[in-house]
Design a protein around this motif. Sequence first.
Motif, PDB file in Angstrom:
ATOM      1  N   ASP A   1      -6.386  -9.839   5.777  1.00  0.00           N
ATOM      2  CA  ASP A   1      -6.305  -9.548   4.344  1.00  0.00           C
ATOM      3  C   ASP A   1      -4.965  -8.874   4.079  1.00  0.00           C
ATOM      4  N   THR A   2      -4.574  -8.797   2.825  1.00  0.00           N
ATOM      5  CA  THR A   2      -3.410  -8.033   2.390  1.00  0.00           C
ATOM      6  C   THR A   2      -3.859  -7.187   1.212  1.00  0.00           C
ATOM      7  N   LEU A   3      -3.583  -5.889   1.279  1.00  0.00           N
ATOM      8  CA  LEU A   3      -3.988  -4.985   0.205  1.00  0.00           C
ATOM      9  C   LEU A   3      -3.015  -5.081  -0.964  1.00  0.00           C
ATOM     10  N   ASP A   4      -3.537  -4.960  -2.156  1.00  0.00           N
ATOM     11  CA  ASP A   4      -2.721  -4.997  -3.363  1.00  0.00           C
ATOM     12  C   ASP A   4      -1.846  -3.756  -3.476  1.00  0.00           C
ATOM     13  N   LEU A   5      -0.773  -3.865  -4.256  1.00  0.00           N
ATOM     14  CA  LEU A   5       0.062  -2.708  -4.563  1.00  0.00           C
ATOM     15  C   LEU A   5      -0.811  -1.630  -5.203  1.00  0.00           C
ATOM     16  N   GLY A   6      -0.593  -0.386  -4.835  1.00  0.00           N
ATOM     17  CA  GLY A   6      -1.334   0.726  -5.410  1.00  0.00           C
ATOM     18  C   GLY A   6      -2.721   0.932  -4.821  1.00  0.00           C
ATOM     19  N   ALA A   7      -3.033   0.237  -3.745  1.00  0.00           N
ATOM     20  CA  ALA A   7      -4.358   0.360  -3.123  1.00  0.00           C
ATOM     21  C   ALA A   7      -4.531   1.725  -2.467  1.00  0.00           C
ATOM     22  N   SER A   8      -5.772   2.115  -2.323  1.00  0.00           N
ATOM     23  CA  SER A   8      -6.116   3.275  -1.499  1.00  0.00           C
ATOM     24  C   SER A   8      -7.206   2.807  -0.540  1.00  0.00           C
ATOM     25  N   VAL A   9      -7.283   3.471   0.605  1.00  0.00           N
ATOM     26  CA  VAL A   9      -8.210   3.020   1.646  1.00  0.00           C
ATOM     27  C   VAL A   9      -9.063   4.163   2.168  1.00  0.00           C
ATOM     28  N   PRO A  10     -10.307   3.849   2.557  1.00  0.00           N
ATOM     29  CA  PRO A  10     -11.116   4.833   3.268  1.00  0.00           C
ATOM     30  C   PRO A  10     -10.691   4.799   4.729  1.00  0.00           C
ATOM     31  N   ILE A  11     -10.730   5.922   5.403  1.00  0.00           N
ATOM     32  CA  ILE A  11     -10.478   5.917   6.846  1.00  0.00           C
ATOM     33  C   ILE A  11     -11.782   6.307   7.525  1.00  0.00           C
ATOM     34  N   ASN A  12     -12.432   5.307   8.107  1.00  0.00           N
ATOM     35  CA  ASN A  12     -13.709   5.528   8.777  1.00  0.00           C
ATOM     36  C   ASN A  12     -13.520   6.206  10.127  1.00  0.00           C
ATOM     37  N   CYS A  13     -12.469   5.777  10.834  1.00  0.00           N
ATOM     38  CA  CYS A  13     -12.098   6.356  12.118  1.00  0.00           C
ATOM     39  C   CYS A  13     -10.680   5.888  12.424  1.00  0.00           C
ATOM     40  N   GLN A  14     -10.072   6.478  13.440  1.00  0.00           N
ATOM     41  CA  GLN A  14      -8.694   6.125  13.821  1.00  0.00           C
ATOM     42  C   GLN A  14      -8.632   5.887  15.320  1.00  0.00           C
ATOM     43  N   THR A  15      -7.671   5.043  15.723  1.00  0.00           N
ATOM     44  CA  THR A  15      -7.534   4.694  17.126  1.00  0.00           C
ATOM     45  C   THR A  15      -6.066   4.390  17.449  1.00  0.00           C
ATOM     46  N   PRO A  16      -5.640   4.615  18.691  1.00  0.00           N
ATOM     47  CA  PRO A  16      -4.268   4.254  19.050  1.00  0.00           C
ATOM     48  C   PRO A  16      -4.110   2.741  19.188  1.00  0.00           C
ATOM     49  N   GLY A  17      -2.904   2.264  18.907  1.00  0.00           N
ATOM     50  CA  GLY A  17      -2.594   0.845  19.032  1.00  0.00           C
ATOM     51  C   GLY A  17      -1.093   0.659  19.075  1.00  0.00           C
ATOM     52  N   THR A  18      -0.621  -0.463  18.569  1.00  0.00           N
ATOM     53  CA  THR A  18       0.801  -0.768  18.527  1.00  0.00           C
ATOM     54  C   THR A  18       1.530   0.279  17.689  1.00  0.00           C
ATOM     55  N   SER A  19       2.684   0.728  18.172  1.00  0.00           N
ATOM     56  CA  SER A  19       3.504   1.673  17.415  1.00  0.00           C
ATOM     57  C   SER A  19       4.206   0.933  16.279  1.00  0.00           C
ATOM     58  N   VAL A  20       4.133   1.501  15.080  1.00  0.00           N
ATOM     59  CA  VAL A  20       4.694   0.874  13.875  1.00  0.00           C
ATOM     60  C   VAL A  20       5.521   1.914  13.124  1.00  0.00           C
ATOM     61  N   THR A  21       6.660   1.482  12.576  1.00  0.00           N
ATOM     62  CA  THR A  21       7.472   2.344  11.727  1.00  0.00           C
ATOM     63  C   THR A  21       7.269   1.924  10.279  1.00  0.00           C
ATOM     64  N   GLY A  22       6.941   2.903   9.438  1.00  0.00           N
ATOM     65  CA  GLY A  22       6.709   2.632   8.027  1.00  0.00           C
ATOM     66  C   GLY A  22       7.260   3.759   7.186  1.00  0.00           C
ATOM     67  N   PRO A  23       6.907   3.807   5.918  1.00  0.00           N
ATOM     68  CA  PRO A  23       7.415   4.829   5.001  1.00  0.00           C
ATOM     69  C   PRO A  23       7.078   6.258   5.432  1.00  0.00           C
ATOM     70  N   TYR A  24       6.004   6.425   6.198  1.00  0.00           N
ATOM     71  CA  TYR A  24       5.590   7.767   6.611  1.00  0.00           C
ATOM     72  C   TYR A  24       5.870   8.036   8.085  1.00  0.00           C
ATOM     73  N   GLY A  25       6.907   7.371   8.625  1.00  0.00           N
ATOM     74  CA  GLY A  25       7.331   7.633   9.993  1.00  0.00           C
ATOM     75  C   GLY A  25       6.885   6.556  10.960  1.00  0.00           C
ATOM     76  N   THR A  26       6.992   6.890  12.248  1.00  0.00           N
ATOM     77  CA  THR A  26       6.583   5.981  13.314  1.00  0.00           C
ATOM     78  C   THR A  26       5.325   6.538  13.950  1.00  0.00           C
ATOM     79  N   SER A  27       4.336   5.681  14.111  1.00  0.00           N
ATOM     80  CA  SER A  27       3.055   6.125  14.636  1.00  0.00           C
ATOM     81  C   SER A  27       2.359   4.986  15.358  1.00  0.00           C
ATOM     82  N   ASN A  28       1.549   5.345  16.354  1.00  0.00           N
ATOM     83  CA  ASN A  28       0.709   4.354  17.016  1.00  0.00           C
ATOM     84  C   ASN A  28      -0.748   4.477  16.546  1.00  0.00           C
ATOM     85  N   ILE A  29      -0.973   5.272  15.505  1.00  0.00           N
ATOM     86  CA  ILE A  29      -2.325   5.451  14.977  1.00  0.00           C
ATOM     87  C   ILE A  29      -2.649   4.306  14.013  1.00  0.00           C
ATOM     88  N   TRP A  30      -3.847   3.746  14.182  1.00  0.00           N
ATOM     89  CA  TRP A  30      -4.348   2.697  13.290  1.00  0.00           C
ATOM     90  C   TRP A  30      -5.626   3.189  12.654  1.00  0.00           C
TER      91      TRP A  30
END
Length: 97
Positions: free
Chosen positions: A41-70
């Motif tokens: 899927d692709t989320l629409d602009l302005g979307a917000s998401v629930p975070i049910n749980c988090q897990t380590p995975g591929t490291s990604v760089t985005g607007p809020y830094g670099t993280s391996n958290i998914w």
Amino acid sequence: MTTESAETSASALLGVHRYPVAPGCQLNVRSGPGTGYSIVDTLDLGASVPINCQTPGTSVTGPYGTSNIWDNIGNGRFVADAYVKTGSDGYVAQRCG
């Protein structure tokens, strides 16, 4: 009812906090915690998401830094935490297990 609105209703009932996706980003939702997983899927602009749980995975760089958290936002639905404004560089939810 759309999938997103159904998830919104379910997360509201469960008391799951929602977090905004970075402004101007259409975020890919993947089937697992990494860029090697298929886009489901692709989320629409302005979307917000629930975070049910988090897990380590591929490291990604985005607007809020670099993280391996998914962030798990639904059954078989993961987004890179580097695109979600959680207010933290670390975990804000329990680890997926």
